[in-house]
Scaffold this motif. Structure first.
Motif, PDB file in Angstrom:
ATOM      1  N   ARG A 213       0.839  -1.164  -0.243  1.00  0.00           N
ATOM      2  CA  ARG A 213      -0.031   0.522   0.312  1.00  0.00           C
ATOM      3  C   ARG A 213       0.891   1.148  -0.101  1.00  0.00           C
ATOM      4  O   ARG A 213       0.576   2.005  -1.194  1.00  0.00           O
ATOM      5  N   ARG A 214       2.232   1.189   0.724  1.00  0.00           N
ATOM      6  CA  ARG A 214       2.407   2.817   0.752  1.00  0.00           C
ATOM      7  C   ARG A 214       3.441   2.875  -0.827  1.00  0.00           C
ATOM      8  O   ARG A 214       3.530   3.957  -1.094  1.00  0.00           O
ATOM      9  N   MET A 215       3.913   1.828  -1.476  1.00  0.00           N
ATOM     10  CA  MET A 215       4.463   1.497  -2.695  1.00  0.00           C
ATOM     11  C   MET A 215       3.612   2.264  -3.529  1.00  0.00           C
ATOM     12  O   MET A 215       4.490   2.687  -4.356  1.00  0.00           O
ATOM     13  N   GLN A 216       2.271   2.375  -2.968  1.00  0.00           N
ATOM     14  CA  GLN A 216       1.313   2.601  -4.421  1.00  0.00           C
ATOM     15  C   GLN A 216       1.528   2.276  -5.042  1.00  0.00           C
ATOM     16  O   GLN A 216       1.446   3.355  -6.641  1.00  0.00           O
ATOM     17  N   VAL A 217       2.155   1.256  -6.235  1.00  0.00           N
ATOM     18  CA  VAL A 217       1.944   1.118  -6.967  1.00  0.00           C
ATOM     19  C   VAL A 217       0.935   0.253  -7.586  1.00  0.00           C
ATOM     20  O   VAL A 217       0.412   0.415  -9.387  1.00  0.00           O
ATOM     21  N   PHE A 218      -0.555  -0.314  -7.034  1.00  0.00           N
ATOM     22  CA  PHE A 218      -1.851  -0.724  -7.198  1.00  0.00           C
ATOM     23  C   PHE A 218      -2.651   0.454  -6.598  1.00  0.00           C
ATOM     24  O   PHE A 218      -2.466   0.670  -5.148  1.00  0.00           O
ATOM     25  N   SER A 219      -3.496   0.285  -7.180  1.00  0.00           N
ATOM     26  CA  SER A 219      -4.933   1.213  -6.506  1.00  0.00           C
ATOM     27  C   SER A 219      -5.670  -0.044  -5.884  1.00  0.00           C
ATOM     28  O   SER A 219      -4.921  -1.196  -5.254  1.00  0.00           O
ATOM     29  N   GLU A 220      -6.450  -0.010  -5.113  1.00  0.00           N
ATOM     30  CA  GLU A 220      -6.881  -1.296  -4.112  1.00  0.00           C
ATOM     31  C   GLU A 220      -7.236  -1.972  -4.457  1.00  0.00           C
ATOM     32  O   GLU A 220      -7.386  -2.725  -4.372  1.00  0.00           O
ATOM     33  N   THR A 221      -8.075  -1.850  -5.867  1.00  0.00           N
ATOM     34  CA  THR A 221      -9.128  -2.276  -6.136  1.00  0.00           C
ATOM     35  C   THR A 221      -7.829  -3.738  -6.855  1.00  0.00           C
ATOM     36  O   THR A 221      -7.835  -4.375  -7.119  1.00  0.00           O
ATOM     37  N   GLU A 222      -6.726  -3.295  -7.103  1.00  0.00           N
ATOM     38  CA  GLU A 222      -5.285  -3.861  -8.015  1.00  0.00           C
ATOM     39  C   GLU A 222      -4.694  -4.687  -6.424  1.00  0.00           C
ATOM     40  O   GLU A 222      -4.507  -5.868  -7.184  1.00  0.00           O
ATOM     41  N   LEU A 223      -5.321  -4.150  -6.121  1.00  0.00           N
ATOM     42  CA  LEU A 223      -4.371  -4.353  -4.683  1.00  0.00           C
ATOM     43  C   LEU A 223      -5.062  -5.990  -4.365  1.00  0.00           C
ATOM     44  O   LEU A 223      -4.520  -7.012  -4.187  1.00  0.00           O
ATOM     45  N   ARG A 224      -6.034  -6.074  -4.199  1.00  0.00           N
ATOM     46  CA  ARG A 224      -6.925  -7.427  -3.681  1.00  0.00           C
ATOM     47  C   ARG A 224      -6.843  -8.284  -4.748  1.00  0.00           C
ATOM     48  O   ARG A 224      -6.778  -9.189  -5.063  1.00  0.00           O
ATOM     49  N   PHE A 273      -8.594  -6.087   4.634  1.00  0.00           N
ATOM     50  CA  PHE A 273      -9.277  -5.445   3.385  1.00  0.00           C
ATOM     51  C   PHE A 273     -10.207  -5.189   4.652  1.00  0.00           C
ATOM     52  O   PHE A 273     -11.098  -4.379   4.216  1.00  0.00           O
ATOM     53  N   ASN A 274     -10.869  -5.239   5.623  1.00  0.00           N
ATOM     54  CA  ASN A 274     -11.716  -4.899   6.353  1.00  0.00           C
ATOM     55  C   ASN A 274     -12.827  -4.955   5.855  1.00  0.00           C
ATOM     56  O   ASN A 274     -13.604  -3.704   5.989  1.00  0.00           O
ATOM     57  N   ASP A 275     -13.703  -5.762   5.406  1.00  0.00           N
ATOM     58  CA  ASP A 275     -14.719  -5.798   4.218  1.00  0.00           C
ATOM     59  C   ASP A 275     -15.760  -6.268   5.286  1.00  0.00           C
ATOM     60  O   ASP A 275     -15.996  -7.211   5.442  1.00  0.00           O
ATOM     61  N   ASP A 276     -16.274  -5.863   6.216  1.00  0.00           N
ATOM     62  CA  ASP A 276     -17.474  -5.720   6.965  1.00  0.00           C
ATOM     63  C   ASP A 276     -18.798  -5.650   6.111  1.00  0.00           C
ATOM     64  O   ASP A 276     -19.359  -5.000   5.884  1.00  0.00           O
ATOM     65  N   GLU A 277     -19.328  -7.347   6.367  1.00  0.00           N
ATOM     66  CA  GLU A 277     -20.902  -7.056   5.766  1.00  0.00           C
ATOM     67  C   GLU A 277     -21.822  -6.124   6.173  1.00  0.00           C
ATOM     68  O   GLU A 277     -23.045  -5.414   5.359  1.00  0.00           O
ATOM     69  N   HIS A 278     -21.902  -5.607   7.241  1.00  0.00           N
ATOM     70  CA  HIS A 278     -22.639  -4.710   8.068  1.00  0.00           C
ATOM     71  C   HIS A 278     -22.681  -2.997   7.245  1.00  0.00           C
ATOM     72  O   HIS A 278     -23.474  -2.346   8.231  1.00  0.00           O
ATOM     73  N   SER A 279     -21.215  -2.469   7.214  1.00  0.00           N
ATOM     74  CA  SER A 279     -20.935  -1.550   6.756  1.00  0.00           C
ATOM     75  C   SER A 279     -21.441  -0.647   5.781  1.00  0.00           C
ATOM     76  O   SER A 279     -21.658  -2.043   4.474  1.00  0.00           O
ATOM     77  N   PRO A 280     -22.010   0.508   5.642  1.00  0.00           N
ATOM     78  CA  PRO A 280     -22.588   0.839   3.939  1.00  0.00           C
ATOM     79  C   PRO A 280     -21.559   0.799   3.229  1.00  0.00           C
ATOM     80  O   PRO A 280     -20.376   1.293   3.438  1.00  0.00           O
ATOM     81  N   LEU A 281     -21.906   0.631   2.538  1.00  0.00           N
ATOM     82  CA  LEU A 281     -21.276   0.820   0.967  1.00  0.00           C
ATOM     83  C   LEU A 281     -20.870   2.337   0.173  1.00  0.00           C
ATOM     84  O   LEU A 281     -21.935   2.840   0.209  1.00  0.00           O
ATOM     85  N   VAL A 282     -19.595   2.256  -0.049  1.00  0.00           N
ATOM     86  CA  VAL A 282     -19.240   3.912  -0.804  1.00  0.00           C
ATOM     87  C   VAL A 282     -19.657   3.561  -2.215  1.00  0.00           C
ATOM     88  O   VAL A 282     -17.726   3.424  -2.981  1.00  0.00           O
ATOM     89  N   GLY A 283     -20.362   3.816  -3.519  1.00  0.00           N
ATOM     90  CA  GLY A 283     -20.628   3.872  -4.423  1.00  0.00           C
ATOM     91  C   GLY A 283     -20.410   2.209  -4.877  1.00  0.00           C
ATOM     92  O   GLY A 283     -20.351   1.828  -4.058  1.00  0.00           O
ATOM     93  N   ASP A 284     -20.028   2.240  -6.326  1.00  0.00           N
ATOM     94  CA  ASP A 284     -19.912   0.282  -7.452  1.00  0.00           C
ATOM     95  C   ASP A 284     -18.603   0.181  -6.791  1.00  0.00           C
ATOM     96  O   ASP A 284     -18.330  -0.716  -6.706  1.00  0.00           O
TER      97      ASP A 284
END
Length: 563
Positions: A213-224, A273-284
């Motif tokens: 993440r700190r290297m900033q080579v990939f976006s969040e989606t690409e990192l996943r 990546f902290n995907d909480d099922e109960h947390s609201p999704l932000v955008g697509d």
């Protein structure tokens, strides 16, 4: 001075040289003449002649006495003249070359100025050599940090180098240092991704993904995607290392490895990546990220199901595998990935195929035995027949007289015993259909046997053949029907389906069609043994809640023990 010129004009009315006007000796002589008396003036020409003659003589004497000097002087004058001419030519050449010389001097001055500037810079560089050496060794230091696994220090050093370059982007050496650091940066990226392809604990995964993440080579989606890709490579490698010598062991190990490692990857992913099922999704974007993860889980489960389907072809004992797979699916239900429903068709299909193959083998074995079996001179054996009061759940002793039927029943009982250990309700129709077809083939085989040997049959042989047909129709078929109901009790099945046993019988669910089975050999049976469908129906329906349960209890152990 004006009188002097006027006087010269009077003396020389025809003109005189202009230089006389400025010659002081001539002026002094003219002024001196002006002071003479007439007599002196009259005598002055003679005096001058006499003085001129004297001077001439004196000159001649001087010339005679010093002729060598005059010659040398003349030669020297001539030489000087030639030298002066040469000097004059060279001076002319010098004058013509002076502009070029000036240009050269100017160029030299400029070059010497640059040299002085370079010398000054070199002197400054020498005085700052230690600091410059530290800057030049930054790429080497970066490589050392990466090789030693000091990624935290490497990240800080890379940030420092880029900060320096942003301040001094016009300096070429900093551009070269940044390029070398970027190459080491790619090496660090490769090492981190390689580590993700290994067996890692959760803290180590958190640390590596933090570096990425700190290297900033990939976006969040690409990192996943990259995380799932690398961990998938590690999982695939673990599965490839499982030996395939024993398919049962291979499938067991595959289930364990897939369950443990896939659950670890899932846990690591959700922690990182902290995907909480109960947390609201932000955008697509968040929705797409969740879709990516669940698509990856689906793909891994699909791969496991393919392996399960392939390995089950070579495994005879399915019940233990089924238990492990159900535990596998149950454990994943805790994280919302229950896939047990996808495994049920695979197991039911495999169980059905195994059952059909075994029944087919039993049928072929019967046909081979029938080719060797003959009824010629067949004598009625002295076999103690069972009475109706005896245990009806034991295999019929009448089959002992005809070993093809006895061996066929023994093979069918073995197949049913294996099925009873893992008997899905979904394959009940396939089981009944397979037995129905097998018994129909046997009935046709009996008809073929009779057609082949009827000319050679004696009276005793015909009686034996009649007994064989009766044993098949009245003993073997009903007994197999009872065995089916031991595995699939109609009362239990009706309770689960919410219908009555009468409905099961009418639709032929777990019930053999005896009339269809004996149809090919019906003409070979005595009229008194033609099956009465109403009686058979009444026997099956009678004591629905008690008789079948008792029948299952009595015959449960008999099927396992009979061969």
């Amino acid at each position: 001075m004006t009188d002097y010129k006027r006087f010269l004009s009077l003396l020389y009315p025809d003109g005189y040289p202009a230089q006389w006007e400025d010659d002081p000796k001539i002026r002094d002589y003219i002024l001196k003449l002006g002071t003479y008396h007439v007599d002196n003036l009259v005598r002055e020409p003679d005096r001058l002649k006499h003085e001129a003659a004297s001077l001439q003589e004196h000159i001649q004497e001087l010339a005679v006495s010093n002729y060598r000097t005059f010659i040398e002087t003349a030669e020297c004058s001539r030489e000087l003249f030639s030298q002066f001419n040469s000097i004059e030519c060279k001076l002319d050449m010098l004058l013509s070359d002076i502009p070029k010389f000036e240009e050269k001097c100017k160029e030299f001055g400029e070059k010497s100025g640059d040299i002085n500037e370079v010398r000054r810079l070199n002197s400054l560089t020498l005085s700052k050599s230690l600091q410059l050496l530290e800057v030049l060794e930054l790429p080497q230091l970066m490589n050392s940090f990466i090789n030693d696994g000091l990624y935290e220090d490497a990240l800080e050093l890379a940030a420092y180098v880029r900060k320096i370059y942003n301040k001094h982007s016009n300096i070429v050496i900093f551009k070269s240092i940044v390029d070398d650091v970027d190459k080491a940066w790619l090496t660090m990226l490769h090492q981190l991704l390689t580590q993700l392809r290994q067996d890692l604990s959760l803290p180590k995964c958190l640390q590596i993904v933090g570096y990425l993440r700190r290297m900033q080579v990939f976006s969040e989606t690409e990192l996943r995607l990259k995380f799932l890709q690398t961990r998938s490579c590690w999982l695939d490698e673990c599965l490839r290392n499982i030996p395939k010598d024993d398919m049962s062991n291979h499938l067991t190990k595959t289930i364990d490895v897939t369950r443990v490692n896939l659950f670890n990857i899932l846990t690591q992913y959700r922690a990182i990546f902290n995907d909480d099922e109960h947390s609201p999704l932000v955008g697509d974007s968040s929705k797409n990220q969740n879709v990516i993860f669940y698509c990856w889980i689906k793909d891994k489960i699909s791969q496991f199901l393919v392996t399960l389907k392939e390995d089950l072809k070579y495994i005879s004992s399915i019940e233990s595998i089924l238990e492990q797979c159900m535990y596998f699916g149950l454990s994943f239900s805790k994280v919302g990935c229950d896939f047990r429903s996808q495994m049920i068709p695979i197991f039911t299909s495999r169980i059905s195929e195994n059952f059909n193959e075994s029944i087919t083998d039993a049928t072929k074995n019967f046909e081979q035995n029938m080719e060797k079996f003959t009824l010629i001179d067949k004598i009625h054996p002295s076999i103690p027949w069972k009475s109706k009061s005896e245990d009806q759940m034991q295999p019929p002793d009448s089959l002992l007289e005809f070993y093809p039927l006895g061996e066929y029943l023994n093979n069918v009982l073995n197949v049913l015993n294996k099925l009873r250990l893992c008997a899905p309700v979904a394959v009940a129709d396939d089981v009944v259909s397979s037995l129905q077809d097998s018994l129909t083939v046997i009935a046709k085989s009996l008809q073929v046997l009779y057609n082949q040997e009827q000319q050679a049959l004696t009276h005793n042989s015909k009686e034996a053949f009649t007994r064989m047909c009766m044993s098949f129709a009245d003993d073997l078929v009903p007994y197999i029907q009872k065995c089916i109901h031991i595995i699939y009790p109609p009362s239990h099945l009706a309770a689960k389906l919410g219908v009555t046993v009468q409905y099961l019988h009418e639709d032929g669910i777990t019930f053999l069609n005896k009339q269809a089975v004996i149809e090919p050999m019906r003409h070979l049976l005595p009229a008194k043994v033609v099956p009465d469908s109403h009686l058979l129906k009444d026997d099956m329906v009678k004591n629905e809640d008690e008789g079948v349960l008792t029948e299952e209890k009595v015959c449960d152990n008999n099927i396992e023990d009979e061969k």
